[in-house]
Design an enzyme around this catalytic site. Structure first.
Site, PDB file in Angstrom:
ATOM      1  N   VAL A 121       0.331  -1.133   0.020  1.00  0.00           N
ATOM      2  CA  VAL A 121      -0.585   0.236  -0.186  1.00  0.00           C
ATOM      3  C   VAL A 121       0.481   1.008  -0.141  1.00  0.00           C
ATOM      4  O   VAL A 121       0.559   2.026  -0.643  1.00  0.00           O
ATOM      5  CB  VAL A 121      -1.043  -0.160   1.300  1.00  0.00           C
ATOM      6  CG1 VAL A 121      -1.624   1.716   1.781  1.00  0.00           C
ATOM      7  CG2 VAL A 121      -1.446  -1.114   1.460  1.00  0.00           C
ATOM      8  N   PRO A 135      10.405  -0.602   9.001  1.00  0.00           N
ATOM      9  CA  PRO A 135      11.573  -0.678   9.584  1.00  0.00           C
ATOM     10  C   PRO A 135      12.548  -2.066   7.965  1.00  0.00           C
ATOM     11  O   PRO A 135      13.194  -2.133   8.162  1.00  0.00           O
ATOM     12  CB  PRO A 135      11.437  -2.239  10.655  1.00  0.00           C
ATOM     13  CG  PRO A 135       9.725  -2.247  10.414  1.00  0.00           C
ATOM     14  CD  PRO A 135       9.694  -0.486   9.789  1.00  0.00           C
ATOM     15  N   ASP A 141      -7.078   2.021   4.314  1.00  0.00           N
ATOM     16  CA  ASP A 141      -7.890   1.277   4.549  1.00  0.00           C
ATOM     17  C   ASP A 141      -9.360   1.409   6.180  1.00  0.00           C
ATOM     18  O   ASP A 141     -10.020   0.495   6.796  1.00  0.00           O
ATOM     19  CB  ASP A 141      -7.700  -0.249   5.096  1.00  0.00           C
ATOM     20  CG  ASP A 141      -8.842  -1.406   4.766  1.00  0.00           C
ATOM     21  OD1 ASP A 141      -9.397  -1.087   4.075  1.00  0.00           O
ATOM     22  OD2 ASP A 141      -7.858  -2.279   4.855  1.00  0.00           O
TER      23      ASP A 141
END
Length: 311
Positions: free
Chosen positions: A33, A53, A125
């Protein structure tokens, strides 16, 4: 007793083209995304701070290519977790913030921080935690189209976008460029915003676009055509149509383009025959009405004859 009126709930978003060139943007997350978000941000020329990360190989390639290109977009990648309020990176220092992480607690905390500092945020989302949506988009040169379902059905938005994209003419970008040059030169000739001159300028441009049709607007890339339209159109306070241009004075290449445009755009080439079409349309209606009346008269006479002989 009167029923209390129900409170109306807004169902639509205000669709805007938000310019982010050289503006700081915070992107939290390094998955698929975030990759799609990053593509849009790079095309805007944003200065992006990416915190995650780990990142996908596609994001890694985007970072390398973006930072080595001459385009204004730059990416600063911080390889670590984002800590929310305690993080050294503060949301108040950015124009917009985007999160795409599987951590609802940090996502909600980031949203609240942005609301406090009045920074627009998009939490992937989670429509209720979004000040804006990305929607389904496509870009073709200067043309950008977005379809939004207000966060309800992203896939449906993408399907609608594909339908629209397939319907657009191939040389649409050239038409946008042509009318853009004409508009720019008109603004230079007639400067001003908000007054009568501005209103007249906008109305004239609108009428020119309608008269020339989408495909033929690319012809305004030619200086000779723009000059003729300004002198014989704008300066004489009228809208000139393509069929009024002295095409015999134009280069052969331009004449060929015009002839192709006439075949593609039905609005062009019919503009000068409106009276004829109206005449034949009226004539057809009169003849149709007359024939209908004769048929009904004949039918009535036949019925009358039949009834008289039967009796």
């Amino acid at each position: 007793m009167e029923k209390p009126q129900e409170k109306s709930t807004p169902t639509s978003s205000l669709l805007l083209a938000f310019r982010l060139e050289s503006r700081p943007v915070l992107l939290i997350g390094g998955g698929p995304v975030s990759h799609s978000r990053l593509i849009h941000l790079i095309s805007c020329g944003s200065h992006i701070t990416l915190i995650s990360p780990t990142i996908t190989s596609e994001i890694s390639s985007l970072i390398s290519s973006s930072n080595s290109s001459p385009f204004p977009s730059k990416i600063t990648y911080l390889k670590r977790l984002y800590k929310g309020e305690s993080d050294d990176i503060k949301v108040k220092d950015f124009s917009i913030v985007l999160t795409a992480i599987d951590d609802p607690i940090i996502s909600k905390e980031t949203y609240e921080l942005c609301k406090f500092h009045r920074i627009p945020i998009n939490v992937a989302d989670v429509p209720d935690l979004c000040d804006f949506y990305f929607g389904a988009q496509f870009k073709k040169g200067l043309i950008q189209v977005m379809v939004s379902t207000s966060g309800k059905g992203p896939r449906v938005g993408a399907m609608i976008r594909d339908i629209i994209e397939d319907c657009l003419p191939e040389e649409l970008e050239s038409s946008v460029e042509g009318v853009g040059i004409l508009r720019k030169e008109l603004r230079e000739k007639v400067p001003g915003i908000g007054g009568d001159k501005s209103k007249k300028r906008m109305e004239w441009m609108k009428s020119i676009c309608d008269a020339w049709g989408l495909d033929n607007l690319k012809l305004f890339k030619e200086e000779k055509i723009r000059e003729w339209v300004f002198i014989n159109g704008w300066e004489k306070d009228r809208v000139v149509r393509p069929d009024q241009i002295p095409w015999n004075e134009m280069p052969e290449e331009i004449r060929i383009q015009y002839r192709k445009g006439m075949k593609k755009d039905k609005r062009v080439g019919k503009l000068d025959v409106g009276g004829t079409e109206m005449f034949f349309g009226l004539l057809g209606w009169v003849l149709g009405t007359a024939l209908g009346a004769l048929f009904m008269l004949g039918l009535a006479m036949l019925i009358s004859w039949y009834m008289s002989h039967k009796s």
